[in-house]
Design a protein around this motif. Sequence first.
Motif, PDB file in Angstrom:
ATOM      1  N   SER A   1     -20.933  12.209 -35.849  1.00 48.14           N
ATOM      2  CA  SER A   1     -20.270  11.962 -37.127  1.00 48.14           C
ATOM      3  C   SER A   1     -18.756  11.934 -37.036  1.00 48.14           C
ATOM      4  CB  SER A   1     -20.681  13.029 -38.140  1.00 48.14           C
ATOM      5  OG  SER A   1     -20.294  14.321 -37.707  1.00 48.14           O
ATOM      6  N   LEU A   2     -18.162  12.539 -35.989  1.00 45.54           N
ATOM      7  CA  LEU A   2     -16.707  12.635 -35.918  1.00 45.54           C
ATOM      8  C   LEU A   2     -16.122  12.054 -34.638  1.00 45.54           C
ATOM      9  CD1 LEU A   2     -16.245  16.237 -37.370  1.00 45.54           C
ATOM     10  CD2 LEU A   2     -15.751  14.075 -38.519  1.00 45.54           C
ATOM     11  N   VAL A   3     -16.671  12.438 -33.483  1.00 49.76           N
ATOM     12  CA  VAL A   3     -16.074  12.024 -32.217  1.00 49.76           C
ATOM     13  C   VAL A   3     -16.246  10.533 -31.976  1.00 49.76           C
ATOM     14  CG1 VAL A   3     -16.087  12.374 -29.726  1.00 49.76           C
ATOM     15  CG2 VAL A   3     -16.385  14.317 -31.252  1.00 49.76           C
ATOM     16  N   VAL A   4     -17.460  10.021 -32.169  1.00 50.84           N
ATOM     17  CA  VAL A   4     -17.711   8.598 -31.939  1.00 50.84           C
ATOM     18  C   VAL A   4     -16.911   7.716 -32.895  1.00 50.84           C
ATOM     19  CG1 VAL A   4     -19.485   6.810 -31.971  1.00 50.84           C
ATOM     20  CG2 VAL A   4     -19.963   9.000 -30.888  1.00 50.84           C
ATOM     21  N   PRO A   5     -16.911   7.960 -34.214  1.00 52.93           N
ATOM     22  CA  PRO A   5     -16.075   7.127 -35.091  1.00 52.93           C
ATOM     23  C   PRO A   5     -14.581   7.250 -34.798  1.00 52.93           C
ATOM     24  CG  PRO A   5     -17.718   8.300 -36.374  1.00 52.93           C
ATOM     25  CD  PRO A   5     -17.751   8.882 -35.000  1.00 52.93           C
ATOM     26  N   ALA A   6     -14.125   8.455 -34.415  1.00 56.55           N
ATOM     27  CA  ALA A   6     -12.708   8.610 -34.071  1.00 56.55           C
ATOM     28  C   ALA A   6     -12.354   7.810 -32.824  1.00 56.55           C
ATOM     29  CB  ALA A   6     -12.378  10.090 -33.867  1.00 56.55           C
TER      30      ALA A   6
ATOM     31  N   ALA B   1     -25.157  12.635 -27.040  1.00 56.78           N
ATOM     32  CA  ALA B   1     -25.685  13.493 -28.101  1.00 56.78           C
ATOM     33  C   ALA B   1     -27.186  13.344 -28.292  1.00 56.78           C
ATOM     34  CB  ALA B   1     -24.972  13.195 -29.419  1.00 56.78           C
ATOM     35  N   VAL B   2     -27.811  12.412 -27.586  1.00 57.94           N
ATOM     36  CA  VAL B   2     -29.252  12.204 -27.765  1.00 57.94           C
ATOM     37  C   VAL B   2     -30.039  13.425 -27.296  1.00 57.94           C
ATOM     38  CG1 VAL B   2     -31.214  10.813 -26.991  1.00 57.94           C
ATOM     39  CG2 VAL B   2     -29.107   9.695 -27.685  1.00 57.94           C
ATOM     40  N   THR B   3     -29.580  14.073 -26.253  1.00 60.45           N
ATOM     41  CA  THR B   3     -30.307  15.232 -25.740  1.00 60.45           C
ATOM     42  C   THR B   3     -30.358  16.369 -26.763  1.00 60.45           C
ATOM     43  OG1 THR B   3     -28.250  15.990 -24.700  1.00 60.45           O
ATOM     44  CG2 THR B   3     -29.758  14.700 -23.347  1.00 60.45           C
ATOM     45  N   THR B   4     -29.322  16.492 -27.589  1.00 62.31           N
ATOM     46  CA  THR B   4     -29.325  17.558 -28.601  1.00 62.31           C
ATOM     47  C   THR B   4     -30.352  17.297 -29.695  1.00 62.31           C
ATOM     48  OG1 THR B   4     -27.592  16.465 -29.918  1.00 62.31           O
ATOM     49  CG2 THR B   4     -26.885  17.970 -28.186  1.00 62.31           C
ATOM     50  N   LEU B   5     -30.824  16.071 -29.813  1.00 65.47           N
ATOM     51  CA  LEU B   5     -31.824  15.748 -30.827  1.00 65.47           C
ATOM     52  C   LEU B   5     -33.169  16.383 -30.506  1.00 65.47           C
ATOM     53  CD1 LEU B   5     -32.064  14.099 -33.457  1.00 65.47           C
ATOM     54  CD2 LEU B   5     -32.830  12.166 -32.082  1.00 65.47           C
ATOM     55  N   PHE B   6     -33.405  16.741 -29.238  1.00 69.38           N
ATOM     56  CA  PHE B   6     -34.661  17.357 -28.812  1.00 69.38           C
ATOM     57  C   PHE B   6     -34.505  18.854 -28.558  1.00 69.38           C
ATOM     58  CE2 PHE B   6     -34.493  12.940 -27.434  1.00 69.38           C
ATOM     59  CZ  PHE B   6     -35.631  12.433 -28.041  1.00 69.38           C
ATOM     60  N   MET B   7     -33.444  19.437 -29.074  1.00 70.19           N
ATOM     61  CA  MET B   7     -33.175  20.858 -28.903  1.00 70.19           C
ATOM     62  C   MET B   7     -33.252  21.568 -30.247  1.00 70.19           C
ATOM     63  SD  MET B   7     -29.974  20.807 -26.227  1.00 70.19           S
ATOM     64  CE  MET B   7     -30.122  20.046 -24.616  1.00 70.19           C
ATOM     65  N   PRO B   8     -33.161  22.887 -30.248  1.00 72.14           N
ATOM     66  CA  PRO B   8     -33.106  23.614 -31.521  1.00 72.14           C
ATOM     67  C   PRO B   8     -31.890  23.214 -32.361  1.00 72.14           C
ATOM     68  CG  PRO B   8     -33.658  25.097 -29.739  1.00 72.14           C
ATOM     69  CD  PRO B   8     -33.322  23.792 -29.101  1.00 72.14           C
ATOM     70  N   SER B   9     -31.932  23.619 -33.611  1.00 68.63           N
ATOM     71  CA  SER B   9     -30.918  23.175 -34.569  1.00 68.63           C
ATOM     72  C   SER B   9     -29.516  23.610 -34.187  1.00 68.63           C
ATOM     73  CB  SER B   9     -31.257  23.702 -35.966  1.00 68.63           C
ATOM     74  OG  SER B   9     -32.494  23.185 -36.404  1.00 68.63           O
ATOM     75  N   TYR B  10     -29.395  24.764 -33.528  1.00 68.82           N
ATOM     76  CA  TYR B  10     -28.062  25.226 -33.138  1.00 68.82           C
ATOM     77  C   TYR B  10     -27.386  24.215 -32.217  1.00 68.82           C
ATOM     78  CZ  TYR B  10     -24.437  27.911 -30.796  1.00 68.82           C
ATOM     79  OH  TYR B  10     -23.235  28.318 -30.263  1.00 68.82           O
ATOM     80  N   PHE B  11     -28.106  23.692 -31.243  1.00 67.92           N
ATOM     81  CA  PHE B  11     -27.529  22.715 -30.325  1.00 67.92           C
ATOM     82  C   PHE B  11     -27.438  21.337 -30.980  1.00 67.92           C
ATOM     83  CE2 PHE B  11     -29.605  25.972 -27.759  1.00 67.92           C
ATOM     84  CZ  PHE B  11     -28.560  26.361 -26.937  1.00 67.92           C
ATOM     85  N   THR B  12     -28.313  21.050 -31.925  1.00 67.66           N
ATOM     86  CA  THR B  12     -28.236  19.772 -32.623  1.00 67.66           C
ATOM     87  C   THR B  12     -26.979  19.679 -33.475  1.00 67.66           C
ATOM     88  OG1 THR B  12     -30.648  19.833 -32.732  1.00 67.66           O
ATOM     89  CG2 THR B  12     -29.568  18.164 -34.047  1.00 67.66           C
ATOM     90  N   ASN B  13     -26.459  20.825 -33.919  1.00 67.96           N
ATOM     91  CA  ASN B  13     -25.203  20.813 -34.678  1.00 67.96           C
ATOM     92  C   ASN B  13     -24.060  20.229 -33.860  1.00 67.96           C
ATOM     93  OD1 ASN B  13     -26.007  21.912 -37.196  1.00 67.96           O
ATOM     94  ND2 ASN B  13     -26.114  23.951 -36.287  1.00 67.96           N
ATOM     95  N   TYR B  14     -24.043  20.516 -32.557  1.00 69.39           N
ATOM     96  CA  TYR B  14     -23.030  19.914 -31.698  1.00 69.39           C
ATOM     97  C   TYR B  14     -23.202  18.392 -31.635  1.00 69.39           C
ATOM     98  CZ  TYR B  14     -21.840  24.599 -30.030  1.00 69.39           C
ATOM     99  OH  TYR B  14     -21.434  25.905 -29.952  1.00 69.39           O
ATOM    100  N   GLY B  15     -24.447  17.946 -31.588  1.00 76.42           N
ATOM    101  CA  GLY B  15     -24.692  16.510 -31.598  1.00 76.42           C
ATOM    102  C   GLY B  15     -24.275  15.857 -32.898  1.00 76.42           C
TER     103      GLY B  15
ATOM    104  N   ALA C   1     -32.509  15.519 -38.981  1.00 78.91           N
ATOM    105  CA  ALA C   1     -32.433  14.394 -39.921  1.00 78.91           C
ATOM    106  C   ALA C   1     -30.986  14.016 -40.210  1.00 78.91           C
ATOM    107  CB  ALA C   1     -33.155  14.751 -41.222  1.00 78.91           C
ATOM    108  N   THR C   2     -30.102  15.010 -40.276  1.00 77.58           N
ATOM    109  CA  THR C   2     -28.682  14.718 -40.467  1.00 77.58           C
ATOM    110  C   THR C   2     -28.120  13.949 -39.284  1.00 77.58           C
ATOM    111  OG1 THR C   2     -28.491  16.764 -41.759  1.00 77.58           O
ATOM    112  CG2 THR C   2     -26.453  15.776 -40.959  1.00 77.58           C
ATOM    113  N   TRP C   3     -28.540  14.309 -38.081  1.00 79.11           N
ATOM    114  CA  TRP C   3     -28.127  13.571 -36.878  1.00 79.11           C
ATOM    115  C   TRP C   3     -28.514  12.103 -36.989  1.00 79.11           C
ATOM    116  CZ3 TRP C   3     -29.380  10.370 -33.037  1.00 79.11           C
ATOM    117  CH2 TRP C   3     -28.699  10.427 -31.825  1.00 79.11           C
ATOM    118  N   LEU C   4     -29.749  11.836 -37.395  1.00 78.98           N
ATOM    119  CA  LEU C   4     -30.218  10.454 -37.515  1.00 78.98           C
ATOM    120  C   LEU C   4     -29.477   9.703 -38.621  1.00 78.98           C
ATOM    121  CD1 LEU C   4     -34.058  11.056 -37.098  1.00 78.98           C
ATOM    122  CD2 LEU C   4     -32.467  10.147 -35.393  1.00 78.98           C
ATOM    123  N   ILE C   5     -29.156  10.397 -39.710  1.00 76.55           N
ATOM    124  CA  ILE C   5     -28.433   9.741 -40.800  1.00 76.55           C
ATOM    125  C   ILE C   5     -27.050   9.305 -40.342  1.00 76.55           C
ATOM    126  CG2 ILE C   5     -27.352  10.165 -43.048  1.00 76.55           C
ATOM    127  CD1 ILE C   5     -29.755  11.912 -43.744  1.00 76.55           C
TER     128      ILE C   5
END
Length: 491
Positions: A356-361, A337-351, A421-425
Amino acid sequence: DGDDLVRQISERSSIDGEVCRSWGAGNYSNTLATPPARHKTALRRTRPHLFFVVVVAGTKRMIPSAVTYLATRTYLCSILSFWHPLYLTYSVLVRLSPHLRDYREAEASGDDETEKSAKFRINTVTPSRLKQQRQREIEMDHLRVEIADMLKYWVVYAILLTIARTGKLLPFIGHVLNVTVDDATATQSKGFFKKISKSGIYSKLRLPGKVVDEVKLVFFVWLRLMPTSITGDEVKGNVSQQFSKASGPKGFDRHRPVDILYRKLSPSVLSAMNSSAFLTKKALGEPSNDGSTSTVGSIIQKVRSFLDLFVMTRLISKKSQQWLITTMVESSALLPAVTTLFMPSYFTNYGVIYVSLVVPAGYSTSSCDAIQHSSAKLESMMPKVEAASRYLQFWMIHAALSLLLASFAPLLAWVPLSTHATWLIWAYAQLESTTRKIYGWFERELEKSLEDTAVVRSTRRIISALPSNVEEHETSNVPAANENGEKSKVA
């Protein structure tokens, strides 16, 4: 020729008689009269679900308004899917806290194995100590089953939420799921060549809102309130049966709706995590199946060797080194998901969904499987239970953080890079040190009185800092009163 025919008939009749006698002894009844055992088992497992479908269909047929009212006008669905599991998770953590505190104190008492497990072993064989030890083991068995149950539910909940949010982000499916058009304000079609808007096309493909709410309510009632669903009585009744002979995954192999979905959905999360550096904890010194170590694992090994020099020269402590290594290992799971951090917000939503869900699950699934395969001895069970408590604490924090972000979503929509910022949080919140720290603060806040909590004190400060026109109104009235007094004197 006649003698040969008589002999053939007699031989055939004797064979038929033996076959009939063997079938009469029970072979025929076992093969034809009764279905195979596996068919009976499958029928017995499917029967409650079929009965539930019949009950729901009959209720919807007889009193449809009641189902619609419960789904659209009440909070029953949110209580079943979110608030009640959240309460059960907190209840398990509260009852588990004394055991973890004793285990950590025993672990910190010394490096010797006998000192670490002093509170979990019987040094003097006395009836009172045997009774206390047995009571502690039974209580931990209860808690272990409840921890596994809650981890299973949150894994299923996270996977379903991942599917829903990912579907809403997809180009065509997202419009169908997100568009809400009021039928009362929709334009009426007149003629064949009518200009239909894009939202109108999607609204025709979309299910009505009340139908979606009813389906969600029925699903979570099936998931949580089936006769074999998560209940305290069922856990207490089955725990002795599960741990009486031997501990292991067979004791947890139940056929509740949560277990069924967990067995079907959890492998997909693990496969998604295996594509990243999810197994770098094992890669710190162990080779992979092909005999080579992973790239991330080799990097972490080099960093660990480099930090050993700092520990030897006393530039950093051993605890700081362990924290750095643990943070790197846990952050390695976020690499896809790190690559989505350097993309527009639409792709960052996937990250954001992945972090927030896949990694903790995935981590929760791994911890749940470790608990199910652990032995009933406290010395081997407690480290895995402590690791599992971290993920229960995370789901508590996940619930609070999700509510906070949802409350400020209209405001964050106008803030640039708010999705990043939500990704980083979320990446920071899923670290073990952060999870333990935030939950510890949350636990301390609950122990305080309402007036001393940080929320109430912050609210008071905000209210006191707001401007007030009371003083301005009083000061403006004083000159008016003086002018009226002077005018009365002149008169």
